[in-house]
Write a protein that holds these residues in place. Structure first.
Motif, mmCIF file in Angstrom:
data_model
loop_
_atom_site.group_PDB
_atom_site.id
_atom_site.type_symbol
_atom_site.label_atom_id
_atom_site.label_comp_id
_atom_site.label_asym_id
_atom_site.label_seq_id
_atom_site.Cartn_x
_atom_site.Cartn_y
_atom_site.Cartn_z
ATOM 1 N N ALA A 1 0.916 -1.105 0.086
ATOM 2 C CA ALA A 1 0.011 0.059 -0.138
ATOM 3 C C ALA A 1 0.770 1.392 -0.021
ATOM 4 N N THR A 2 0.442 2.293 -0.678
ATOM 5 C CA THR A 2 1.400 3.500 -0.947
ATOM 6 C C THR A 2 0.578 4.735 -0.183
ATOM 7 N N ALA A 3 -0.574 4.291 0.341
ATOM 8 C CA ALA A 3 -1.486 5.394 0.788
ATOM 9 C C ALA A 3 -2.387 4.848 1.969
ATOM 10 N N VAL A 4 -2.657 5.687 2.777
ATOM 11 C CA VAL A 4 -3.468 5.246 4.286
ATOM 12 C C VAL A 4 -4.352 6.009 4.458
ATOM 13 N N VAL A 5 -5.703 5.492 4.774
ATOM 14 C CA VAL A 5 -6.907 6.191 5.187
ATOM 15 C C VAL A 5 -7.411 5.642 6.653
ATOM 16 N N PHE A 6 -7.286 6.537 7.666
ATOM 17 C CA PHE A 6 -7.546 6.306 8.960
ATOM 18 C C PHE A 6 -8.806 6.624 9.326
ATOM 19 N N ASP A 7 -9.559 5.595 10.043
ATOM 20 C CA ASP A 7 -10.800 6.105 11.040
ATOM 21 C C ASP A 7 -10.266 6.810 12.111
ATOM 22 N N LEU A 8 -11.146 7.546 12.823
ATOM 23 C CA LEU A 8 -10.664 8.363 13.960
ATOM 24 C C LEU A 8 -10.982 7.638 15.308
ATOM 25 N N GLY A 9 -12.192 7.368 15.872
ATOM 26 C CA GLY A 9 -12.676 7.038 16.743
ATOM 27 C C GLY A 9 -12.514 5.622 16.990
ATOM 28 N N GLY A 10 -11.659 4.971 17.882
ATOM 29 C CA GLY A 10 -11.219 3.489 17.926
ATOM 30 C C GLY A 10 -10.208 3.153 17.296
ATOM 31 N N VAL A 11 -9.667 4.257 16.598
ATOM 32 C CA VAL A 11 -8.410 3.727 15.716
ATOM 33 C C VAL A 11 -7.474 4.843 16.201
ATOM 34 N N ILE A 12 -7.430 6.071 16.049
ATOM 35 C CA ILE A 12 -6.486 7.359 16.381
ATOM 36 C C ILE A 12 -6.942 7.699 17.897
ATOM 37 N N THR A 13 -8.228 7.562 18.275
ATOM 38 C CA THR A 13 -8.529 7.839 19.385
ATOM 39 C C THR A 13 -9.268 6.614 20.253
ATOM 40 N N ASP A 14 -9.070 6.515 21.435
ATOM 41 C CA ASP A 14 -9.826 5.521 22.215
ATOM 42 C C ASP A 14 -11.198 5.242 21.582
ATOM 43 N N SER A 15 -11.579 3.949 21.692
ATOM 44 C CA SER A 15 -13.034 3.583 21.411
ATOM 45 C C SER A 15 -14.052 4.040 22.335
ATOM 46 N N PRO A 16 -14.924 4.486 22.043
ATOM 47 C CA PRO A 16 -16.143 4.994 22.734
ATOM 48 C C PRO A 16 -16.870 3.943 23.714
ATOM 49 N N LEU B 1 4.616 7.976 8.672
ATOM 50 C CA LEU B 1 3.839 7.846 7.456
ATOM 51 C C LEU B 1 3.825 9.076 6.567
ATOM 52 N N ARG B 2 3.836 10.295 7.192
ATOM 53 C CA ARG B 2 3.941 11.575 6.514
ATOM 54 C C ARG B 2 5.166 11.964 6.325
ATOM 55 N N ALA B 3 6.124 11.553 7.033
ATOM 56 C CA ALA B 3 7.527 11.943 6.720
ATOM 57 C C ALA B 3 7.982 11.030 5.705
ATOM 58 N N GLY B 4 7.405 9.834 5.560
ATOM 59 C CA GLY B 4 7.773 8.864 4.543
ATOM 60 C C GLY B 4 6.973 9.282 2.887
ATOM 61 N N GLY B 5 6.139 10.394 3.130
ATOM 62 C CA GLY B 5 5.506 10.752 1.827
ATOM 63 C C GLY B 5 4.358 10.347 1.218
ATOM 64 N N LEU B 6 3.818 9.393 2.139
ATOM 65 C CA LEU B 6 2.681 8.566 1.943
ATOM 66 C C LEU B 6 1.281 9.536 1.823
ATOM 67 N N PRO B 7 0.410 9.674 0.928
ATOM 68 C CA PRO B 7 -0.699 10.423 1.147
ATOM 69 C C PRO B 7 -1.559 9.799 2.257
ATOM 70 N N LEU B 8 -2.099 10.656 3.218
ATOM 71 C CA LEU B 8 -2.847 10.223 4.399
ATOM 72 C C LEU B 8 -4.386 10.944 4.087
ATOM 73 N N ALA B 9 -5.376 9.974 4.651
ATOM 74 C CA ALA B 9 -6.769 10.668 4.542
ATOM 75 C C ALA B 9 -7.180 10.201 6.236
ATOM 76 N N ILE C 1 7.063 0.219 5.783
ATOM 77 C CA ILE C 1 7.758 1.265 7.157
ATOM 78 C C ILE C 1 7.507 0.715 8.296
ATOM 79 N N ASP C 2 8.479 0.609 9.319
ATOM 80 C CA ASP C 2 8.316 0.044 10.632
ATOM 81 C C ASP C 2 7.608 1.102 11.428
#
Length: 219
Positions: free
Chosen positions: A5-20, A103-111, A211-212
């Motif tokens: 994969a050369t781009a990453v899409v993240f959910d917010l709640g339960g992924v970047i923040t704790d699950s409700p 990931l951002r430092a590695g130049g990958l598109p992020l959403a 990327i590790d």
């Protein structure tokens, strides 16, 4: 490590923040409600219930409160919908933010692709987090929500526009904590990662992007 994969899409709640879910359970215990009631209400008529309509901005906060409390009452229980909404504000997971930065430092598109009930503030700590992403797509702004396929398509379109090149579904890894939201992304051709344990998810994502991203990799 080779990249799938050369781009990453993240959910917010339960992924970047704790699950409700933890906060939901705490409120249920405090209020003497059956365990899992809130999730069951959210899963009943999932495209047309109060929660779905609120995330599509078809209801305002007062409308959601009335509709959700009515759904609970129809199921035989009284609850305070305002307490349910308060449970959505989870703490940020530092290891996930560190991974986004790598990931951002590695130049990958992020959403960032989030089902939410109001547009996110672009100030303070949340604003700083949102600035790490090339594109931010919110259900409350778009009028569509996961798992509707259209919102995934919009995320890829916005990401492609932001980076000035086409980002195909097969280019993307997508992280979410809910299987129902991962299913359409996978059907569209994305590489999906279900986030149950954040560290395990980052190990899986590391293998996809080459990327590790594990916490100890930054040390």
């Amino acid at each position: 490590m080779s990249a799938v994969a050369t781009a990453v899409v993240f959910d917010l709640g339960g992924v970047i923040t704790d699950s409700p879910m933890t906060a939901f359970a705490a409120y249920e215990a405090e209020a003497g409600l059956p365990p899992g009631l809130i999730v069951r209400l959210n899963s009943t008529d999932p495209d047309t219930n109060a929660w779905a309509r609120y995330e599509r901005n078809e209801l305002d906060a007062a409308g959601f409160t009335d509709a959700f409390e009515a759904e609970a009452l129809a199921a035989g229980h009284r609850l305070d919908a305002r307490r349910v909404l308060a449970a959505l504000a989870g703490e940020v997971r530092p290891q996930m933010v560190a991974a986004v930065r790598r990931l951002r430092a590695g130049g990958l598109p992020l959403a960032l692709l989030s089902n939410n009930v109001a547009p996110m503030e672009r100030t303070g700590r949340l604003g700083e987090l949102l600035e790490l992403f090339d594109a931010v797509v919110e259900s409350s702004v778009e009028g569509v929500r996961k798992p509707e396929p259209e919102i995934y398509r919009r995320a890829l379109t916005r990401l492609s526009e932001a980076v000035g090149r086409e980002v195909a579904t097969s280019d993307c890894a997508y992280l979410d904590d809910l299987g129902i939201n991962l299913k359409p992304a996978r059907a569209m051709g994305m590489h999906t990662v279900k986030v149950v344990d954040p560290d395990a998810a980052l190990s899986e994502l590391s293998a996809l992007v080459g990327i590790d991203l594990r916490e100890d990799a930054a040390r």
